[in-house]
Design a protein around this motif. Structure first.
Motif, mmCIF file in Angstrom:
data_model
loop_
_atom_site.group_PDB
_atom_site.id
_atom_site.type_symbol
_atom_site.label_atom_id
_atom_site.label_comp_id
_atom_site.label_asym_id
_atom_site.label_seq_id
_atom_site.Cartn_x
_atom_site.Cartn_y
_atom_site.Cartn_z
ATOM 1 N N VAL A 1 -62.010 -51.674 -18.742
ATOM 2 C CA VAL A 1 -62.019 -50.552 -19.696
ATOM 3 C C VAL A 1 -61.095 -50.866 -20.867
ATOM 4 N N ASP A 2 -59.904 -51.378 -20.569
ATOM 5 C CA ASP A 2 -58.957 -51.734 -21.638
ATOM 6 C C ASP A 2 -59.541 -52.797 -22.561
ATOM 7 N N ALA A 3 -60.248 -53.786 -22.000
ATOM 8 C CA ALA A 3 -60.875 -54.832 -22.821
ATOM 9 C C ALA A 3 -61.955 -54.241 -23.725
ATOM 10 N N LEU A 4 -62.728 -53.306 -23.201
ATOM 11 C CA LEU A 4 -63.746 -52.638 -24.014
ATOM 12 C C LEU A 4 -63.089 -51.879 -25.160
ATOM 13 N N HIS A 5 -62.012 -51.173 -24.868
ATOM 14 C CA HIS A 5 -61.306 -50.424 -25.907
ATOM 15 C C HIS A 5 -60.705 -51.364 -26.947
ATOM 16 N N GLU A 6 -60.214 -52.499 -26.532
ATOM 17 C CA GLU A 6 -59.700 -53.492 -27.491
ATOM 18 C C GLU A 6 -60.820 -53.997 -28.390
ATOM 19 N N THR A 7 -61.998 -54.217 -27.826
ATOM 20 C CA THR A 7 -63.154 -54.634 -28.625
ATOM 21 C C THR A 7 -63.516 -53.552 -29.639
ATOM 22 N N MET A 8 -63.549 -52.305 -29.188
ATOM 23 C CA MET A 8 -63.860 -51.204 -30.100
ATOM 24 C C MET A 8 -62.822 -51.126 -31.211
ATOM 25 N N GLN A 9 -61.551 -51.252 -30.850
ATOM 26 C CA GLN A 9 -60.480 -51.198 -31.841
ATOM 27 C C GLN A 9 -60.617 -52.341 -32.848
ATOM 28 N N GLY A 10 -61.039 -53.515 -32.389
ATOM 29 C CA GLY A 10 -61.247 -54.650 -33.288
ATOM 30 C C GLY A 10 -62.330 -54.380 -34.318
ATOM 31 N N VAL A 11 -63.431 -53.781 -33.876
ATOM 32 C CA VAL A 11 -64.517 -53.419 -34.794
ATOM 33 C C VAL A 11 -64.007 -52.417 -35.822
ATOM 34 N N LEU A 12 -63.287 -51.425 -35.360
ATOM 35 C CA LEU A 12 -62.747 -50.405 -36.262
ATOM 36 C C LEU A 12 -61.740 -51.005 -37.234
ATOM 37 N N HIS A 13 -60.889 -51.890 -36.735
ATOM 38 C CA HIS A 13 -59.888 -52.532 -37.591
ATOM 39 C C HIS A 13 -60.564 -53.324 -38.711
ATOM 40 N N ARG A 14 -61.608 -54.055 -38.370
ATOM 41 C CA ARG A 14 -62.330 -54.831 -39.394
ATOM 42 C C ARG A 14 -62.978 -53.913 -40.431
ATOM 43 N N ALA A 15 -63.248 -52.672 -40.059
ATOM 44 C CA ALA A 15 -63.816 -51.691 -40.987
ATOM 45 C C ALA A 15 -62.728 -50.907 -41.720
ATOM 46 N N GLY A 16 -61.458 -51.248 -41.453
ATOM 47 C CA GLY A 16 -60.354 -50.608 -42.164
ATOM 48 C C GLY A 16 -59.894 -49.300 -41.558
ATOM 49 N N THR A 17 -60.184 -49.073 -40.287
ATOM 50 C CA THR A 17 -59.786 -47.836 -39.634
ATOM 51 C C THR A 17 -59.342 -48.140 -38.210
ATOM 52 N N ARG A 18 -59.056 -47.096 -37.421
ATOM 53 C CA ARG A 18 -58.598 -47.322 -36.048
ATOM 54 C C ARG A 18 -58.657 -46.018 -35.261
ATOM 55 N N ILE A 19 -58.576 -46.164 -33.951
ATOM 56 C CA ILE A 19 -58.331 -45.048 -33.045
ATOM 57 C C ILE A 19 -56.826 -45.033 -32.818
ATOM 58 N N ASP A 20 -56.204 -43.881 -32.938
ATOM 59 C CA ASP A 20 -54.752 -43.792 -32.746
ATOM 60 C C ASP A 20 -54.354 -43.976 -31.289
ATOM 61 N N ALA A 21 -55.192 -43.541 -30.369
ATOM 62 C CA ALA A 21 -54.926 -43.763 -28.937
ATOM 63 C C ALA A 21 -56.215 -43.593 -28.157
ATOM 64 N N PHE A 22 -56.407 -44.469 -27.189
ATOM 65 C CA PHE A 22 -57.475 -44.349 -26.194
ATOM 66 C C PHE A 22 -56.826 -43.842 -24.918
ATOM 67 N N VAL A 23 -57.358 -42.766 -24.357
ATOM 68 C CA VAL A 23 -56.865 -42.244 -23.093
ATOM 69 C C VAL A 23 -58.073 -42.027 -22.195
ATOM 70 N N TYR A 24 -57.927 -42.409 -20.943
ATOM 71 C CA TYR A 24 -59.023 -42.178 -20.012
ATOM 72 C C TYR A 24 -58.483 -41.771 -18.654
ATOM 73 N N CYS A 25 -59.338 -41.077 -17.915
ATOM 74 C CA CYS A 25 -59.018 -40.668 -16.552
ATOM 75 C C CYS A 25 -59.810 -41.555 -15.599
ATOM 76 N N PRO A 26 -59.112 -42.364 -14.781
ATOM 77 C CA PRO A 26 -59.804 -43.246 -13.840
ATOM 78 C C PRO A 26 -60.119 -42.581 -12.501
ATOM 79 N N HIS A 27 -59.790 -41.299 -12.360
ATOM 80 C CA HIS A 27 -59.862 -40.617 -11.074
ATOM 81 C C HIS A 27 -61.203 -39.928 -10.831
ATOM 82 N N HIS A 28 -61.493 -39.748 -9.548
ATOM 83 C CA HIS A 28 -62.607 -38.902 -9.136
ATOM 84 C C HIS A 28 -62.364 -38.519 -7.679
ATOM 85 N N PRO A 29 -62.531 -37.238 -7.344
ATOM 86 C CA PRO A 29 -62.218 -36.809 -5.974
ATOM 87 C C PRO A 29 -63.093 -37.476 -4.910
ATOM 88 N N GLU A 30 -64.230 -38.045 -5.290
ATOM 89 C CA GLU A 30 -65.105 -38.719 -4.333
ATOM 90 C C GLU A 30 -65.079 -40.235 -4.506
#
Length: 185
Positions: A77-106
């Motif tokens: 997941v972190d690698a995917l987010h880094e890839t997304m951030q790279g695309v955004l960076h090349r376009a002159g923008t960014r995500i300020d933070a990626f946050v995700y929940c890895p949990h599930h009760p099942e």
């Protein structure tokens, strides 16, 4: 919960645009974790740039139960987010933070088998970001593609908007121009 990147000195209160990931920023293909399968939603990169130009902090808040289910790892997941951030960076923008929940009760992975307060429809991811980054709730909003996203927005006391496809840029411009009279800038 993972934050990328961080800045420890953020004195200015700003509005935030909380964006769900799958189905909002990228096509929801079900448990996306491979960078080569990433397909952006129409004008998603431009939407992020627009929001930043309007003075918003842009955050991704995403349930990632595939981790708890054993389909993929946090590293993937972190690698995917880094890839997304790279695309955004090349376009002159960014995500300020990626946050995700890895949990599930099942989940099948013991340490992730939790019914936690960060998993949407709970507001934990949003509240954590607002605690870390000074945020004007009155001017903030969430864009999601499911009712659980809207429930998380309501629980965090920010407006929620249901996105069902098409140009994400047009969608967020409509929100900002209609409901926030020019956004945070």
């Amino acid at each position: 919960m993972t934050l990328v990147p961080s800045n420890d000195f953020l004195p200015e209160e700003k509005p935030a645009a909380f964006l769900d990931r799958d189905g909002v920023l990228n096509q929801d293909i079900g448990y996306l974790h491979e960078t080569e399968r990433l397909v952006w939603m129409p004008q998603a990169v431009e939407a992020v740039a627009y929001l930043q130009a309007k003075g918003y902090r842009v955050f991704v808040v995403s349930n990632q139960s595939g981790i708890a289910r054993g389909f993929y790892s946090e590293t993937e997941v972190d690698a995917l987010h880094e890839t997304m951030q790279g695309v955004l960076h090349r376009a002159g923008t960014r995500i300020d933070a990626f946050v995700y929940c890895p949990h599930h009760p099942e989940g099948i992975i013991e340490r992730y088998r939790v019914d936690c307060s960060c998993r949407k429809p709970h507001a934990g991811m949003l509240l954590g970001l607002m605690e870390r980054f000074p945020t004007s709730r009155r001017d903030s909003f969430l864009v999601g593609d499911r009712e659980t996203d809207l429930a998380a927005a309501a629980a965090a006391d920010v407006r929620g908007y249901l996105y069902s496809g098409g140009s994400l840029l047009d969608f967020v411009m409509g929100i900002v121009e209609r409901d926030y009279t020019g956004g945070g800038a």
